[in-house]
Design a protein around this motif. Structure first.
Motif, PDB file in Angstrom:
ATOM      1  N   ARG A 183       0.839  -1.190   0.000  1.00 43.53           N
ATOM      2  CA  ARG A 183       0.000   0.000   0.000  1.00 43.53           C
ATOM      3  C   ARG A 183       0.880   1.249   0.000  1.00 43.53           C
ATOM      4  O   ARG A 183       1.970   1.249   0.554  1.00 43.53           O
ATOM      5  CB  ARG A 183      -0.892   0.003   1.244  1.00 43.53           C
ATOM      6  N   ARG A 184       0.394   2.273  -0.642  1.00 40.70           N
ATOM      7  CA  ARG A 184       1.137   3.533  -0.652  1.00 40.70           C
ATOM      8  C   ARG A 184       1.218   4.138   0.732  1.00 40.70           C
ATOM      9  O   ARG A 184       0.454   3.807   1.630  1.00 40.70           O
ATOM     10  CB  ARG A 184       0.445   4.542  -1.577  1.00 40.70           C
ATOM     11  N   GLY A 185       2.127   5.086   0.889  1.00 40.01           N
ATOM     12  CA  GLY A 185       2.302   5.752   2.171  1.00 40.01           C
ATOM     13  C   GLY A 185       1.181   6.730   2.460  1.00 40.01           C
ATOM     14  O   GLY A 185       0.227   6.868   1.707  1.00 40.01           O
ATOM     15  N   ASN A 186       1.318   7.451   3.580  1.00 40.36           N
ATOM     16  CA  ASN A 186       0.302   8.409   3.984  1.00 40.36           C
ATOM     17  C   ASN A 186       0.096   9.483   2.922  1.00 40.36           C
ATOM     18  O   ASN A 186       1.045   9.928   2.280  1.00 40.36           O
ATOM     19  CB  ASN A 186       0.708   9.079   5.310  1.00 40.36           C
ATOM     20  N   ASN A 187      -1.160   9.909   2.791  1.00 34.48           N
ATOM     21  CA  ASN A 187      -1.547  10.977   1.863  1.00 34.48           C
ATOM     22  C   ASN A 187      -1.342  10.620   0.394  1.00 34.48           C
ATOM     23  O   ASN A 187      -1.418  11.483  -0.462  1.00 34.48           O
ATOM     24  CB  ASN A 187      -0.776  12.276   2.172  1.00 34.48           C
ATOM     25  N   SER A 201      -5.067   5.186  -2.301  1.00 31.56           N
ATOM     26  CA  SER A 201      -5.020   3.726  -2.426  1.00 31.56           C
ATOM     27  C   SER A 201      -4.359   3.322  -3.736  1.00 31.56           C
ATOM     28  O   SER A 201      -5.012   3.232  -4.773  1.00 31.56           O
ATOM     29  CB  SER A 201      -6.440   3.149  -2.356  1.00 31.56           C
ATOM     30  N   ILE A 202      -3.058   3.102  -3.700  1.00 32.74           N
ATOM     31  CA  ILE A 202      -2.318   2.671  -4.884  1.00 32.74           C
ATOM     32  C   ILE A 202      -1.643   1.340  -4.578  1.00 32.74           C
ATOM     33  O   ILE A 202      -0.982   1.184  -3.552  1.00 32.74           O
ATOM     34  CB  ILE A 202      -1.261   3.711  -5.300  1.00 32.74           C
ATOM     35  N   TYR A 203      -1.832   0.369  -5.482  1.00 33.20           N
ATOM     36  CA  TYR A 203      -1.290  -0.965  -5.270  1.00 33.20           C
ATOM     37  C   TYR A 203      -0.474  -1.417  -6.474  1.00 33.20           C
ATOM     38  O   TYR A 203      -0.763  -1.035  -7.609  1.00 33.20           O
ATOM     39  CB  TYR A 203      -2.429  -1.976  -5.048  1.00 33.20           C
ATOM     40  N   LYS A 204       0.507  -2.262  -6.181  1.00 35.55           N
ATOM     41  CA  LYS A 204       1.264  -2.891  -7.256  1.00 35.55           C
ATOM     42  C   LYS A 204       0.546  -4.170  -7.649  1.00 35.55           C
ATOM     43  O   LYS A 204       0.244  -5.014  -6.806  1.00 35.55           O
ATOM     44  CB  LYS A 204       2.689  -3.208  -6.809  1.00 35.55           C
ATOM     45  N   ARG A 205       0.288  -4.336  -8.942  1.00 36.33           N
ATOM     46  CA  ARG A 205      -0.456  -5.491  -9.431  1.00 36.33           C
ATOM     47  C   ARG A 205       0.491  -6.650  -9.746  1.00 36.33           C
ATOM     48  O   ARG A 205       1.718  -6.478  -9.802  1.00 36.33           O
ATOM     49  CB  ARG A 205      -1.262  -5.085 -10.674  1.00 36.33           C
ATOM     50  N   SER A 229      -2.135   0.291  -9.847  1.00 37.42           N
ATOM     51  CA  SER A 229      -3.508   0.791  -9.931  1.00 37.42           C
ATOM     52  C   SER A 229      -3.839   1.540  -8.652  1.00 37.42           C
ATOM     53  O   SER A 229      -3.267   1.270  -7.588  1.00 37.42           O
ATOM     54  CB  SER A 229      -4.497  -0.359 -10.141  1.00 37.42           C
ATOM     55  N   GLY A 230      -4.735   2.475  -8.783  1.00 34.02           N
ATOM     56  CA  GLY A 230      -5.149   3.244  -7.614  1.00 34.02           C
ATOM     57  C   GLY A 230      -6.573   3.721  -7.783  1.00 34.02           C
ATOM     58  O   GLY A 230      -7.121   3.672  -8.889  1.00 34.02           O
ATOM     59  N   THR A 245       3.922   2.891 -13.549  1.00 28.71           N
ATOM     60  CA  THR A 245       4.681   3.149 -12.323  1.00 28.71           C
ATOM     61  C   THR A 245       3.771   3.775 -11.268  1.00 28.71           C
ATOM     62  O   THR A 245       2.698   4.308 -11.575  1.00 28.71           O
ATOM     63  CB  THR A 245       5.850   4.111 -12.588  1.00 28.71           C
ATOM     64  N   ARG A 246       4.230   3.713 -10.022  1.00 26.31           N
ATOM     65  CA  ARG A 246       3.493   4.332  -8.919  1.00 26.31           C
ATOM     66  C   ARG A 246       3.382   5.843  -9.143  1.00 26.31           C
ATOM     67  O   ARG A 246       2.336   6.456  -8.900  1.00 26.31           O
ATOM     68  CB  ARG A 246       4.227   4.037  -7.601  1.00 26.31           C
ATOM     69  N   LYS A 247       4.466   6.428  -9.646  1.00 22.32           N
ATOM     70  CA  LYS A 247       4.488   7.872  -9.886  1.00 22.32           C
ATOM     71  C   LYS A 247       3.457   8.277 -10.936  1.00 22.32           C
ATOM     72  O   LYS A 247       2.798   9.316 -10.817  1.00 22.32           O
ATOM     73  CB  LYS A 247       5.891   8.290 -10.334  1.00 22.32           C
ATOM     74  N   GLU A 248       3.324   7.455 -11.983  1.00 22.59           N
ATOM     75  CA  GLU A 248       2.360   7.762 -13.049  1.00 22.59           C
ATOM     76  C   GLU A 248       0.935   7.755 -12.507  1.00 22.59           C
ATOM     77  O   GLU A 248       0.143   8.660 -12.794  1.00 22.59           O
ATOM     78  CB  GLU A 248       2.488   6.742 -14.184  1.00 22.59           C
ATOM     79  N   VAL A 249       0.600   6.732 -11.712  1.00 28.81           N
ATOM     80  CA  VAL A 249      -0.742   6.640 -11.133  1.00 28.81           C
ATOM     81  C   VAL A 249      -0.991   7.811 -10.186  1.00 28.81           C
ATOM     82  O   VAL A 249      -2.062   8.431 -10.200  1.00 28.81           O
ATOM     83  CB  VAL A 249      -0.928   5.298 -10.392  1.00 28.81           C
ATOM     84  N   SER A 250       0.008   8.119  -9.371  1.00 32.46           N
ATOM     85  CA  SER A 250      -0.119   9.227  -8.425  1.00 32.46           C
ATOM     86  C   SER A 250      -0.370  10.544  -9.154  1.00 32.46           C
ATOM     87  O   SER A 250      -1.196  11.362  -8.735  1.00 32.46           O
ATOM     88  CB  SER A 250       1.153   9.331  -7.578  1.00 32.46           C
TER      89      SER A 250
END
Length: 403
Positions: A4-8, A11-15, A21-22, A43-48
């Motif tokens: 799970r992603r950090g605070n703030n 909800s972003i998860y690695k598939r 996905s988030g 990437t997590r950054k792209e979803v964020s």
């Protein structure tokens, strides 16, 4: 296990496949429960980043729920964020005109997610009976319908990439086909009359370049003296003059004229000038120098070969009107300016020039474009008939000798 992603961060998860996905809250359902949208990225950054963009739109009241998005909403977004950024200004101007006048009025109120092939097919069928936008007689051309199909298809391709739709309904329609039309040219007699009469006109050298070197009208009007080497008798084609939409803030006019880079690498070319062309350009330059002296400080030299009396660019419509006036004087039926370029290519073919050489001179990327000039003119047909007649006569003579 997905991390799970950090605070703030939401909800972003690695598939399992390595992508991310988030979810982001985009509003509330009728029962008051949060309505969420799932975002995907490599990437997590792209979803964020995508989530941040959506939240900004939601907070500003600009976000449109994909399930409720209308075609007109998406195509406006696509036009600004995709088409405008990818295409040349002149290309985008054509796209915008078709979108505003053709696509949105017919398909704009349909939900993007509910767009079906039959909607698009009906649209194409109705287009065939639609009047032209320029006010001229007749209906919309088959080439325009093909362009509209290309715009719509690209728009829906990007909608699918953004997961706004699960498939592209335009793939399941009968793609419009271009009707083959005969390329209009000047006959040899018309060409002789035209070349004699056009000498009296201000832009004589420009028309001579079109019919003597195959230049496009926009290429003629964009020419700078720095593109010419009259001593070596060469000309370099690097730019084209065109009118585009004026998107400047508080612009006084809807469109503006710009000089832009030639469309393709093949369009950028250096050509040899015939002696008559070089002589006409020298005479034109002398006339231009005289105009500079008359205009004095009012003349703003922008290096244009074909300029107004005070140095500005020549409007295409003025170049066209002058050409049409000459045709009237010559009693030649109206043809487009491109007829001069077509005439040039056809004459080269008649003289036996190789089609690939003509392709290079005209600046065509695809040889299939050049092949439109391989239509057989009436004069070539007559010549062929005469040659066959000569062969037949020889056979009759041999037969009579044998008897």
């Amino acid at each position: 296990m997905a991390r799970r992603r950090g605070n703030n961060e939401g909800s972003i998860y690695k598939r399992k496949d390595g992508t991310y996905s988030g979810q982001v809250t985009i509003g509330r359902n009728s029962d008051g429960k949060p309505k969420r949208k799932t975002i995907y990225g490599k990437t997590r950054k792209e979803v964020s980043g995508k989530i941040a963009e959506i939240l900004t739109e939601v907070n500003k009241g600009l976000f449109i729920d994909p399930s409720n998005m209308l075609m007109k909403d998406w195509i406006k977004i696509w036009s600004e964020q995709y088409s405008k950024k990818k295409n040349r200004p002149s290309t985008w101007r054509g796209y915008e005109t078709f979108i505003r006048n053709r696509i949105i009025p017919k398909l704009g109120e349909i939900r993007l997610s509910k767009l079906e092939p039959y909607h698009i097919q009906q649209f194409y069928n109705e287009l065939k009976t639609e009047p032209r936008l320029d006010g001229k007689e007749g209906t919309i051309s088959s080439s325009s319908i093909i362009k509209i199909h290309a715009i719509l298809h690209k728009c829906l391709v990007d909608a699918r990439r953004n997961k706004l739709i699960s498939w592209n309904p335009s793939d399941e329609t009968d793609r419009p086909h271009k009707e083959i039309q005969e390329t209009k040219i000047l006959s040899n007699d018309q060409m002789d009359i035209f070349l004699e009469e056009i000498k009296k006109y201000r832009y004589y050298a420009g028309y001579l370049l079109s019919i003597g070197s195959g230049l496009r009208p926009g290429e003629v009007l964009a020419l700078k003296w720095s593109n010419l080497n009259l001593k070596e008798k060469t000309i370099s084609i690097e730019e084209t003059l065109t009118r585009v939409l004026n998107d400047e803030p508080n612009a006084a006019t809807k469109t503006k004229v710009i000089t832009q880079e030639a469309k393709t690498q093949k369009s950028k070319r250096t050509l040899a000038l015939a002696k008559r062309l070089a002589a006409a350009l020298r005479a034109h330059r002398i006339s231009q120098v005289k105009e500079k002296l008359i205009a004095g400080d009012k003349y703003i030299d922008q290096d244009y070969v074909f300029a107004t009396p005070i140095g500005g660019h020549v409007e295409y419509r003025n170049f066209y009107r002058s050409f049409q006036a000459c045709l009237v004087k010559c009693k030649i039926p109206p043809v487009k300016l491109y007829a001069l370029r077509h005439t040039f290519a056809t004459r080269l073919l008649e003289d036996g020039e190789d089609i690939r050489i003509i392709q290079e001179i005209l600046g065509h990327t695809d040889i299939r474009t050049t092949n439109i000039y391989t239509h057989v003119t009436q004069e070539i047909k007559k010549q062929s008939a005469n040659k066959i007649d000569m062969h037949l006569r020889k056979k009759r003579q041999i037969k009579s000798q044998l008897q």
